[in-house]
Design a protein around this motif. Structure first.
Motif, mmCIF file in Angstrom:
data_model
loop_
_atom_site.group_PDB
_atom_site.id
_atom_site.type_symbol
_atom_site.label_atom_id
_atom_site.label_comp_id
_atom_site.label_asym_id
_atom_site.label_seq_id
_atom_site.Cartn_x
_atom_site.Cartn_y
_atom_site.Cartn_z
ATOM 1 N N ALA A 238 50.624 55.135 47.348
ATOM 2 C CA ALA A 238 49.798 53.962 46.469
ATOM 3 C C ALA A 238 48.727 52.898 47.490
ATOM 4 C CB ALA A 238 50.907 52.962 46.521
ATOM 5 N N LEU A 239 47.634 52.502 46.045
ATOM 6 C CA LEU A 239 46.668 52.268 46.584
ATOM 7 C C LEU A 239 45.972 50.733 46.640
ATOM 8 C CD1 LEU A 239 43.431 52.513 47.805
ATOM 9 C CD2 LEU A 239 42.515 53.140 46.127
ATOM 10 N N VAL A 240 46.370 49.404 47.658
ATOM 11 C CA VAL A 240 46.231 48.152 47.507
ATOM 12 C C VAL A 240 44.984 47.800 47.587
ATOM 13 C CG1 VAL A 240 46.692 45.783 47.549
ATOM 14 C CG2 VAL A 240 48.821 47.925 47.067
ATOM 15 N N LEU A 241 43.827 47.035 47.044
ATOM 16 C CA LEU A 241 42.386 47.014 47.086
ATOM 17 C C LEU A 241 42.434 44.999 47.150
ATOM 18 C CD1 LEU A 241 40.704 49.826 45.252
ATOM 19 C CD2 LEU A 241 40.862 49.483 47.621
ATOM 20 N N ASP A 242 42.108 45.073 48.308
ATOM 21 C CA ASP A 242 41.965 43.501 48.990
ATOM 22 C C ASP A 242 41.161 43.004 47.209
ATOM 23 O OD1 ASP A 242 43.790 43.562 50.982
ATOM 24 O OD2 ASP A 242 42.467 43.050 52.277
ATOM 25 N N GLY A 243 41.516 41.400 47.510
ATOM 26 C CA GLY A 243 40.360 41.206 46.307
ATOM 27 C C GLY A 243 40.198 41.919 45.005
ATOM 28 N N VAL A 244 40.803 42.639 44.658
ATOM 29 C CA VAL A 244 40.589 43.273 43.433
ATOM 30 C C VAL A 244 41.338 42.778 42.428
ATOM 31 C CG1 VAL A 244 40.973 45.337 42.073
ATOM 32 C CG2 VAL A 244 39.916 45.585 44.073
ATOM 33 N N ASP A 245 40.847 42.740 41.380
ATOM 34 C CA ASP A 245 41.872 42.531 39.728
ATOM 35 C C ASP A 245 42.291 43.583 38.533
ATOM 36 O OD1 ASP A 245 39.446 42.690 38.272
ATOM 37 O OD2 ASP A 245 38.682 40.657 38.637
ATOM 38 N N HIS A 246 42.061 43.219 37.810
ATOM 39 C CA HIS A 246 42.761 44.558 36.709
ATOM 40 C C HIS A 246 41.677 44.911 36.508
ATOM 41 C CE1 HIS A 246 45.484 45.916 34.355
ATOM 42 N NE2 HIS A 246 44.953 46.314 33.557
ATOM 43 N N TYR A 247 40.029 43.834 36.029
ATOM 44 C CA TYR A 247 39.505 44.866 36.071
ATOM 45 C C TYR A 247 37.949 45.400 36.412
ATOM 46 C CZ TYR A 247 41.506 42.933 31.729
ATOM 47 O OH TYR A 247 42.809 42.331 30.874
ATOM 48 N N PHE A 248 38.403 44.782 37.914
ATOM 49 C CA PHE A 248 36.915 44.892 39.058
ATOM 50 C C PHE A 248 36.201 44.029 38.996
ATOM 51 C CE2 PHE A 248 39.629 48.954 40.076
ATOM 52 C CZ PHE A 248 39.714 49.278 41.386
ATOM 53 N N GLY A 249 36.868 42.955 38.846
ATOM 54 C CA GLY A 249 35.588 41.771 37.658
ATOM 55 C C GLY A 249 34.549 42.428 36.770
ATOM 56 N N GLY A 250 34.721 43.546 35.628
ATOM 57 C CA GLY A 250 34.142 43.615 34.471
ATOM 58 C C GLY A 250 34.037 44.989 35.098
#
Length: 306
Positions: A238-250
């Motif tokens: 499992a990889l959880v990235l801080d500050g990341v949304d569903h689209y990596f900001g587009g």
């Protein structure tokens, strides 16, 4: 979330929306953040495969740079298209992987989209990847984002409900591993508790702490359901990235979003996906040691394994 404009239910319809030290993060960012601004690599070719029903499936193909390490069968998010994932494609081809990505019928770029409304896209997606896997004819890496991550996990053994006319199991023994960016969780559509449990291959499941599904009570942790349900001992990460949304900001899936693109986090995700594929699809022991050396329960990249 599975992608804007997908099948019309609470989940498939989407609204816009070892510990890494500071030194190692800066090194990673310096080396990899350029992925988001690399010149787009030309698609080497396109091909068309046919489903048993005779439906033609357009496939985008990007060939590996240098010696080929393997094939990636990539399934895009709902309403998106293969070419909207260029930062990942560029990272993978530069690492030696050829990428094969069908244009699914729910894409806004698909000419027959109007004929596959609602849940009709789900069996069509299964047909697409089965036809492409038969064309490839040998082992491959099953990868996908959102709706496509669901496809990748099913090819790896997860058992999501399908219409009775769709042959089961969905598992394809040619799929060596599953690489799933932001897969759907239970309670947000047709995925039920326990559906991901039969996952039979090593997997990397990614999400971010801003990757919140639409609707009341949405929780980014729901995207980790495949990891939570998978049996221990099967090399599931499992990889959880801080500050990341569903689209990596587009950065992926919806490049039209205003951003800013979460380029550093996307570069980390790409790097770890390559290490995972080399280690668990390619048997690279050095890559395995490096990947496991990145295990951490703290940000900015929380990586765990079971």
């Amino acid at each position: 979330m599975i992608g804007e404009g997908g099948p019309r239910n609470a989940y498939l319809t989407e609204r816009p929306m070892a510990d890494l030290s500071r030194r190692s993060l800066l090194l990673t960012a310096t080396a990899l953040a350029g992925l988001a601004v690399l010149p787009v690599l030309a698609r080497s070719s396109d091909l068309t495969v046919k489903t048993p029903s005779g439906r033609a499936v357009s496939v985008s193909v990007w060939k590996a740079v240098g010696k080929e390490a393997g094939h990636i069968l990539f399934s895009h998010g709902a309403a998106s298209a293969p070419w909207k994932y260029q930062p990942l494609v560029d990272a993978w081809t530069k690492a030696g992987y050829s990428v094969y990505a069908p244009l699914h019928v729910d894409s806004t770029d698909h000419p027959d989209r109007a004929n596959f409304q609602g849940m009709a896209s789900w069996p069509a997606r299964i047909e697409d990847v089965r036809a492409l896997a038969d064309h490839l004819g040998g082992p491959y890496i099953a990868a996908g984002h959102s709706y496509g991550a669901l496809v990748a996990l099913c090819l790896g053994g997860s058992a999501i409900a399908v219409p009775p006319e769709v042959k089961t199991p969905l598992r394809d023994p040619r799929a060596l591993v599953s690489l799933a960016f932001s897969p759907p969780g239970a309670g947000m559509g047709f995925i039920k508790a326990g559906d991901y449990a039969p996952l039979a291959v090593p997997a990397l499941i990614q999400t971010g702490d801003k990757d919140v599904p639409p609707g009341p009570g949405g929780d980014w942790k729901s995207h980790l359901l495949p990891y939570d349900e998978a049996a221990p001992g099967g090399s599931r990460y499992a990889l959880v990235l801080d500050g990341v949304d569903h689209y990596f900001g587009g950065g992926i899936c919806r490049p039209e979003l205003p951003g800013p693109v979460q380029a550093e986090q996307l570069a980390i995700a790409a790097e770890l996906s390559v290490l995972f594929m080399r280690a668990h699809a390619g048997g690279d022991k050095t890559a395995l040691v490096t990947l496991n050396g990145r295990l951490s329960d703290k940000g900015p990249a929380r990586l765990t394994v079971k």
